[in-house]
Motif scaffolding. Structure first.
Motif, PDB file in Angstrom:
ATOM      1  N   GLY A 133       6.100  -1.236   3.191  1.00  0.00           N
ATOM      2  CA  GLY A 133       5.237  -1.756   4.242  1.00  0.00           C
ATOM      3  C   GLY A 133       4.010  -0.912   4.494  1.00  0.00           C
ATOM      4  O   GLY A 133       3.285  -1.130   5.470  1.00  0.00           O
ATOM      5  N   ALA A 134       3.744   0.058   3.607  1.00  0.00           N
ATOM      6  CA  ALA A 134       2.594   0.938   3.794  1.00  0.00           C
ATOM      7  C   ALA A 134       1.281   0.250   3.437  1.00  0.00           C
ATOM      8  O   ALA A 134       0.212   0.787   3.695  1.00  0.00           O
ATOM      9  N   GLY A 135       1.361  -0.902   2.822  1.00  0.00           N
ATOM     10  CA  GLY A 135       0.150  -1.655   2.478  1.00  0.00           C
ATOM     11  C   GLY A 135       0.484  -3.115   2.299  1.00  0.00           C
ATOM     12  O   GLY A 135       1.595  -3.458   1.906  1.00  0.00           O
ATOM     13  N   ALA A 136      -0.484  -3.978   2.624  1.00  0.00           N
ATOM     14  CA  ALA A 136      -0.243  -5.414   2.502  1.00  0.00           C
ATOM     15  C   ALA A 136      -0.947  -5.999   1.279  1.00  0.00           C
ATOM     16  O   ALA A 136      -0.537  -7.024   0.758  1.00  0.00           O
ATOM     17  N   GLU A 137      -2.041  -5.347   0.838  1.00  0.00           N
ATOM     18  CA  GLU A 137      -2.819  -5.857  -0.280  1.00  0.00           C
ATOM     19  C   GLU A 137      -2.814  -4.851  -1.428  1.00  0.00           C
ATOM     20  O   GLU A 137      -2.996  -3.649  -1.218  1.00  0.00           O
ATOM     21  N   VAL A 138      -2.630  -5.357  -2.625  1.00  0.00           N
ATOM     22  CA  VAL A 138      -2.542  -4.504  -3.804  1.00  0.00           C
ATOM     23  C   VAL A 138      -3.814  -3.679  -3.991  1.00  0.00           C
ATOM     24  O   VAL A 138      -3.764  -2.460  -4.182  1.00  0.00           O
ATOM     25  N   ASP A 139      -4.962  -4.330  -3.917  1.00  0.00           N
ATOM     26  CA  ASP A 139      -6.220  -3.618  -4.150  1.00  0.00           C
ATOM     27  C   ASP A 139      -6.451  -2.524  -3.112  1.00  0.00           C
ATOM     28  O   ASP A 139      -6.978  -1.457  -3.435  1.00  0.00           O
ATOM     29  N   ALA A 140      -6.068  -2.792  -1.868  1.00  0.00           N
ATOM     30  CA  ALA A 140      -6.257  -1.794  -0.807  1.00  0.00           C
ATOM     31  C   ALA A 140      -5.387  -0.567  -1.059  1.00  0.00           C
ATOM     32  O   ALA A 140      -5.814   0.575  -0.841  1.00  0.00           O
ATOM     33  N   VAL A 141      -4.164  -0.782  -1.544  1.00  0.00           N
ATOM     34  CA  VAL A 141      -3.269   0.340  -1.843  1.00  0.00           C
ATOM     35  C   VAL A 141      -3.824   1.149  -3.008  1.00  0.00           C
ATOM     36  O   VAL A 141      -3.832   2.388  -2.984  1.00  0.00           O
ATOM     37  N   ILE A 142      -4.297   0.459  -4.038  1.00  0.00           N
ATOM     38  CA  ILE A 142      -4.873   1.153  -5.197  1.00  0.00           C
ATOM     39  C   ILE A 142      -6.042   2.032  -4.767  1.00  0.00           C
ATOM     40  O   ILE A 142      -6.164   3.192  -5.171  1.00  0.00           O
ATOM     41  N   GLU A 143      -6.902   1.478  -3.918  1.00  0.00           N
ATOM     42  CA  GLU A 143      -8.085   2.209  -3.446  1.00  0.00           C
ATOM     43  C   GLU A 143      -7.686   3.395  -2.584  1.00  0.00           C
ATOM     44  O   GLU A 143      -8.181   4.518  -2.755  1.00  0.00           O
ATOM     45  N   ALA A 144      -6.751   3.157  -1.654  1.00  0.00           N
ATOM     46  CA  ALA A 144      -6.358   4.205  -0.714  1.00  0.00           C
ATOM     47  C   ALA A 144      -5.686   5.372  -1.430  1.00  0.00           C
ATOM     48  O   ALA A 144      -5.841   6.535  -1.035  1.00  0.00           O
ATOM     49  N   LYS A 145      -4.933   5.078  -2.485  1.00  0.00           N
ATOM     50  CA  LYS A 145      -4.217   6.130  -3.201  1.00  0.00           C
ATOM     51  C   LYS A 145      -4.994   6.676  -4.394  1.00  0.00           C
ATOM     52  O   LYS A 145      -4.514   7.577  -5.091  1.00  0.00           O
ATOM     53  N   GLY A 146      -6.195   6.126  -4.647  1.00  0.00           N
ATOM     54  CA  GLY A 146      -7.004   6.602  -5.758  1.00  0.00           C
ATOM     55  C   GLY A 146      -6.327   6.444  -7.101  1.00  0.00           C
ATOM     56  O   GLY A 146      -6.329   7.362  -7.930  1.00  0.00           O
ATOM     57  N   LEU A 147      -5.733   5.252  -7.351  1.00  0.00           N
ATOM     58  CA  LEU A 147      -4.925   5.043  -8.558  1.00  0.00           C
ATOM     59  C   LEU A 147      -5.661   4.320  -9.689  1.00  0.00           C
ATOM     60  O   LEU A 147      -5.069   4.051 -10.735  1.00  0.00           O
ATOM     61  N   LYS A 148      -6.948   4.009  -9.486  1.00  0.00           N
ATOM     62  CA  LYS A 148      -7.672   3.292 -10.536  1.00  0.00           C
ATOM     63  C   LYS A 148      -7.749   4.129 -11.807  1.00  0.00           C
ATOM     64  O   LYS A 148      -7.996   5.332 -11.756  1.00  0.00           O
ATOM     65  N   GLN A 149      -7.557   3.455 -12.933  1.00  0.00           N
ATOM     66  CA  GLN A 149      -7.697   4.139 -14.220  1.00  0.00           C
ATOM     67  C   GLN A 149      -9.176   4.421 -14.501  1.00  0.00           C
ATOM     68  O   GLN A 149     -10.065   3.724 -14.023  1.00  0.00           O
ATOM     69  N   MET A 150      -9.410   5.462 -15.296  1.00  0.00           N
ATOM     70  CA  MET A 150     -10.772   5.809 -15.675  1.00  0.00           C
ATOM     71  C   MET A 150     -11.388   4.692 -16.505  1.00  0.00           C
ATOM     72  O   MET A 150     -10.787   4.210 -17.459  1.00  0.00           O
ATOM     73  N   GLN A 151     -12.583   4.283 -16.100  1.00  0.00           N
ATOM     74  CA  GLN A 151     -13.299   3.256 -16.859  1.00  0.00           C
ATOM     75  C   GLN A 151     -14.420   3.875 -17.702  1.00  0.00           C
ATOM     76  O   GLN A 151     -14.980   3.222 -18.568  1.00  0.00           O
ATOM     77  N   ASP A 152     -14.739   5.144 -17.430  1.00  0.00           N
ATOM     78  CA  ASP A 152     -15.840   5.839 -18.105  1.00  0.00           C
ATOM     79  C   ASP A 152     -15.331   6.464 -19.411  1.00  0.00           C
ATOM     80  O   ASP A 152     -14.675   7.506 -19.407  1.00  0.00           O
ATOM     81  N   THR A 153     -15.626   5.818 -20.529  1.00  0.00           N
ATOM     82  CA  THR A 153     -15.160   6.309 -21.830  1.00  0.00           C
ATOM     83  C   THR A 153     -15.729   7.688 -22.144  1.00  0.00           C
ATOM     84  O   THR A 153     -15.038   8.555 -22.698  1.00  0.00           O
TER      85      THR A 153
END
Length: 487
Positions: A403-423
């Protein structure tokens, strides 16, 4: 039917299952069937057969019988009759039970299921409507028993099999398959602890080719675990008796889960002992063909048909399809997620894996799942488009479940989990790792894969887990595929 022998004996098992029907009122009166009421507050004059009362058939109970017959491929009798089954027991207020004997409402049919990779079929003799008795209470009293008549008159379908099962595993698999069917089609809530689904196992043993042995009936098995233990013990006990030269006496037995043993309760009655005769207060039950057609039109897609469709429509393995159709709630959840994300196999993996693990861990039903099918579909979508790695997805799932987040994208952003896109940035990290680990590079070029995995681990660590593992593998392999450059 071939079967594994136990100490040279063949096991023969048949079942009688009492499924309490999902009706709001009793089978012959308007008295409530709600569970948990104060003792004897739901026992009406009709339930007790007081002078001047007459039973009136519950239409919903008959509809439940029709639904079962349609689900199991049975013959639904256009005309069936009710009888009085006479016996005297403290929790039977009338001194008889209204049941069906000569002409049951549901006749024949079968239950098919898988035991491992092998499909099994257990034939049914009949399923007949009857009323439940009351309940004797022993625990709350010292030196005496109490009687609660709230269950008296509750509608039941007694489902009787042929003696087709040849092992405990097969018997338990049959019981689970029948439990799935009655809950799936909505005629029984299947709550074994509350007595809504009670199984009696008729067990006997014989030498191969010999006539059927004398059976003993294990009554009121109220969990699949108890069922397994009780039948296993009964088989061993009967074989030991025969090996010691004793004859098996037909009897009704109870299973004690504390000792893991069965013990005789009373000698087993035969049909003649009950002195059946037609109930004079109830006319024959007549079911018009049009009523059967109406019920058929309302039937849900059945588990085996749905599993076959999942294989065909979504390309799932048979194992996945069978597992996902164990309950309507799980099947609906999977299908919603699969259609929303467009990746049915990934959706199947998550439902059978992380979702099921959490449900089992917290002992909650699929209906209480804490991550919606929409959220799961969004999560799978972010794995597919490379936004997050599989490891990061599990962190997102944990947050959604808690219950710490309702939206997937918001959780990804808040936890800084995005994969590197800069080759370019990733290539710089890889070059730094190669420079810092020349020995691993040489070992990999010498054919040692563990050295390559170590390098991948170093890159993932340096990127704080944000690098795409597949991209890391591809870029790193391209960098060090040739001979090592001397420093």
């Amino acid at each position: 039917m071939s079967a594994k022998l136990i100490q040279g004996y063949e096991v023969v098992i048949g079942f009688e299952t009492h499924a309490q029907l999902a009706t709001a009122t009793k089978i012959f009166s308007r008295t409530s069937t709600a569970f948990g009421a104060e003792p004897n507050t739901q026992a009406s004059a009709v339930c007790l057969a007081l002078p001047g009362t007459l039973p009136v058939m519950n239409r919903k109970a008959v509809e439940c019988a029709i639904r079962l017959g349609l689900a199991l491929g049975s013959h639904i009798a256009p005309r069936s009759i009710f009888a009085r089954k006479n016996y005297f027991y403290p929790d039977l207020p009338k001194g008889y039970q209204i049941s069906q004997f000569e002409i049951p409402v549901v006749q024949g049919g079968a239950v098919s299921f898988y035991l491992g990779d092998e499909q099994k079929t257990v034939r049914l003799v009949r399923a007949h409507l009857e009323e439940d008795a009351g309940k004797s209470l022993h625990e709350e009293f010292h030196g005496m028993s109490g009687i609660d008549l709230n269950r008296a008159g509750t509608p039941l379908l007694e489902i009787v099999t042929e003696p087709d099962m040849r092992s405990t595993d097969e018997a338990v698999a049959y019981a689970k398959a029948l439990h799935q069917i009655v809950t799936w089609i909505g005629i029984c809530d299947g709550n074994m602890q509350e007595g809504s689904f009670r199984c009696d196992a008729n067990v006997s043993v014989r030498k191969p080719g010999a006539p059927l042995g004398t059976r003993r009936e294990i009554k009121n098995l109220n969990s699949f675990k108890n069922m397994q233990q009780a039948i296993d013990y009964e088989i061993r006990w009967q074989i030991e008796q025969l090996e010691d030269g004793h004859a098996i006496q037909q009897a009704t037995v109870l299973f004690d889960p504390d000792t893991g043993e069965t013990r005789a309760m009373r000698s087993k009655e035969d049909a003649a002992d009950y002195r059946y005769f037609p109930d004079p207060d109830l006319p024959p039950l007549v079911i018009a063909p049009g009523w059967i057609d109406e019920v058929r039109a309302q039937m849900p897609e059945l588990p085996r048909a749905m599993a076959a469709r999942f294989v065909q429509q979504y390309g799932l393995p048979e194992y996945d399809a069978t597992t996902l159709t164990q309950s309507q709630a799980m099947a609906a959840y999977f299908e919603d997620a699969a259609q929303a994300c467009g990746a049915p196999k990934l959706a199947s993996n998550w439902v059978m894996g992380e979702i099921s693990r959490r449900l089992n861990q917290e002992e909650i039903a699929m209906e209480a799942v804490k991550v919606s099918s929409r959220q799961l579909a969004q999560l799978i979508g972010r794995i597919q488009d490379g936004t997050i790695s599989n490891n990061a997805a599990k962190q997102v799932f944990d947050a959604l479940w808690s219950g710490a987040g309702a939206e997937v994208d918001a959780v990804i952003e808040a936890k800084g989990l995005k994969q590197m896109q800069d080759t370019g940035a990733l290539e710089q990290i890889i070059d730094a790792v190669i420079a810092a680990n020349p020995d691993n590079v040489v070992q990999f070029q010498a054919g040692k894969d563990k050295a390559f995995n170590a390098l991948v681990g170093q890159v993932m660590k340096a990127s704080k887990g944000k690098a795409n593992p597949q991209q890391v593998n591809d870029l790193l392999r391209a960098r060090i595929a040739g001979p090592a450059t001397p420093s």
